[in-house]
Design a protein around this motif. Structure first.
Motif, short mmCIF file in Angstrom:
data_model
loop_
_atom_site.label_atom_id
_atom_site.label_comp_id
_atom_site.label_asym_id
_atom_site.label_seq_id
_atom_site.Cartn_x
_atom_site.Cartn_y
_atom_site.Cartn_z
N SER A 162 -55.35 -88.84 24.63
CA SER A 162 -54.10 -88.61 25.38
C SER A 162 -54.18 -87.26 26.08
CB SER A 162 -52.91 -88.62 24.42
OG SER A 162 -52.80 -89.87 23.78
N ASN A 163 -53.21 -86.98 26.89
CA ASN A 163 -53.17 -85.72 27.63
C ASN A 163 -53.27 -84.52 26.68
OD1 ASN A 163 -52.84 -84.34 30.18
ND2 ASN A 163 -50.83 -83.70 29.42
N ASN A 164 -54.22 -83.64 26.94
CA ASN A 164 -54.46 -82.39 26.19
C ASN A 164 -54.79 -82.60 24.71
OD1 ASN A 164 -54.24 -80.51 28.31
ND2 ASN A 164 -52.02 -80.74 28.27
N GLU A 165 -55.18 -83.81 24.32
CA GLU A 165 -55.61 -84.07 22.95
C GLU A 165 -57.06 -83.61 22.78
OE1 GLU A 165 -56.22 -87.90 19.94
OE2 GLU A 165 -55.34 -88.20 21.92
N LYS A 166 -57.35 -82.98 21.63
CA LYS A 166 -58.70 -82.48 21.37
C LYS A 166 -59.65 -83.62 21.03
CE LYS A 166 -57.41 -77.94 19.57
NZ LYS A 166 -57.46 -77.05 18.39
N ILE A 167 -60.86 -83.54 21.58
CA ILE A 167 -61.97 -84.39 21.19
C ILE A 167 -62.98 -83.47 20.52
CG2 ILE A 167 -63.84 -85.91 21.96
CD1 ILE A 167 -62.06 -86.61 24.39
N ASP A 168 -63.26 -83.70 19.25
CA ASP A 168 -64.15 -82.84 18.46
C ASP A 168 -65.60 -83.07 18.89
OD1 ASP A 168 -65.57 -81.46 16.54
OD2 ASP A 168 -64.49 -82.29 14.85
N ILE A 169 -66.30 -81.98 19.28
CA ILE A 169 -67.71 -82.10 19.67
C ILE A 169 -68.60 -81.20 18.81
CG2 ILE A 169 -67.16 -82.79 22.04
CD1 ILE A 169 -67.90 -79.89 22.88
N LYS A 170 -68.08 -80.69 17.69
CA LYS A 170 -68.86 -79.78 16.83
C LYS A 170 -70.15 -80.40 16.35
CE LYS A 170 -65.27 -79.04 14.31
NZ LYS A 170 -64.03 -78.66 13.70
N LYS A 171 -70.16 -81.70 16.09
CA LYS A 171 -71.34 -82.35 15.52
C LYS A 171 -72.42 -82.65 16.56
CE LYS A 171 -69.17 -86.90 15.82
NZ LYS A 171 -67.79 -86.64 16.13
N TYR A 172 -72.12 -82.50 17.83
CA TYR A 172 -73.08 -82.80 18.88
C TYR A 172 -74.18 -81.74 18.93
CZ TYR A 172 -69.58 -85.96 20.96
OH TYR A 172 -68.68 -86.96 21.20
N ALA A 173 -75.38 -82.16 19.29
CA ALA A 173 -76.46 -81.21 19.58
C ALA A 173 -76.12 -80.49 20.88
CB ALA A 173 -77.78 -81.96 19.73
#
Length: 192
Positions: A162-173
């Motif tokens: 949704s608008n301005n919702e966080k998508i967690d990318i910590k686990k990405y290389a």
């Protein structure tokens, strides 16, 4: 030259580069066999031209076209090539002055096309970019399905946002990714 890029402009590990190239200089990478090249990371380390510098990417072999891309000074970006059957790549700087430029992360195969990077709704923004924790998209009016792809074109995640919702990318290389919304809007981002 081949040196450790030290993370300059998003590079990682060893990079091929030419230092203080003038208009008569170029950087050529030769392969021992015919290969397909999807993309490569290209950066400008310094120079006297300021702003953007254009670089011609010229393939040897196959029936591919020259690609000309503007690269920001003291920065870098992924250049989509989608070449098949090449044996060498030559990079040539256009414009005046001396430039230190180089390449990193050559991705073999053919993957994403230039049209995969369209942003249909200019009010949509992906931020922060680059990021090491999360990304958000502003300007969404509805919840959207999304897919995230790595630079090889492999899907690494999907979900709803949704608008301005966080998508967690910590686990990405660390590296470059593509976020594609179901509505057709697509964004490049860097995980650092």
């Amino acid at each position: 030259q081949l040196v450790n890029g030290g993370g300059f402009g998003g590079s990682s590990g060893n990079v091929a580069f030419t230092e203080n190239a003038d208009l008569s200089s170029s950087l050529t990478i030769t392969f021992s066999a015919s290969i397909d090249v999807a993309s490569m990371y290209t950066f400008i380390a310094d120079g006297s031209t300021g702003g953007n510098t254009t670089i011609d990417f010229t393939p040897t072999g196959g029936s591919n076209s020259v690609v000309t891309e503007g690269i920001s000074q003291s920065a870098g970006e992924v250049v989509i090539l989608n070449w098949t059957g090449i044996t060498a790549i030559t990079l040539t700087v256009n414009g005046g002055g001396n430039e230190t430029f180089g390449i990193d992360d050559i991705v073999l195969g053919t993957t994403l096309s230039n049209t995969d990077f369209n942003i249909l709704n200019k009010n949509l923004k992906l931020f922060p970019n680059p990021s090491n924790q999360f990304i958000k998209i502003s300007g969404l009016t509805n919840t959207e399905k999304y897919k995230i792809y790595n630079i090889l074109g492999s899907e690494v995640e999907n979900g709803n946002v949704s608008n301005n919702e966080k998508i967690d990318i910590k686990k990405y290389a660390n590296g470059f990714y593509l976020l594609k919304l179901e509505n057709g809007n697509t964004f490049k981002f860097i995980k650092e």
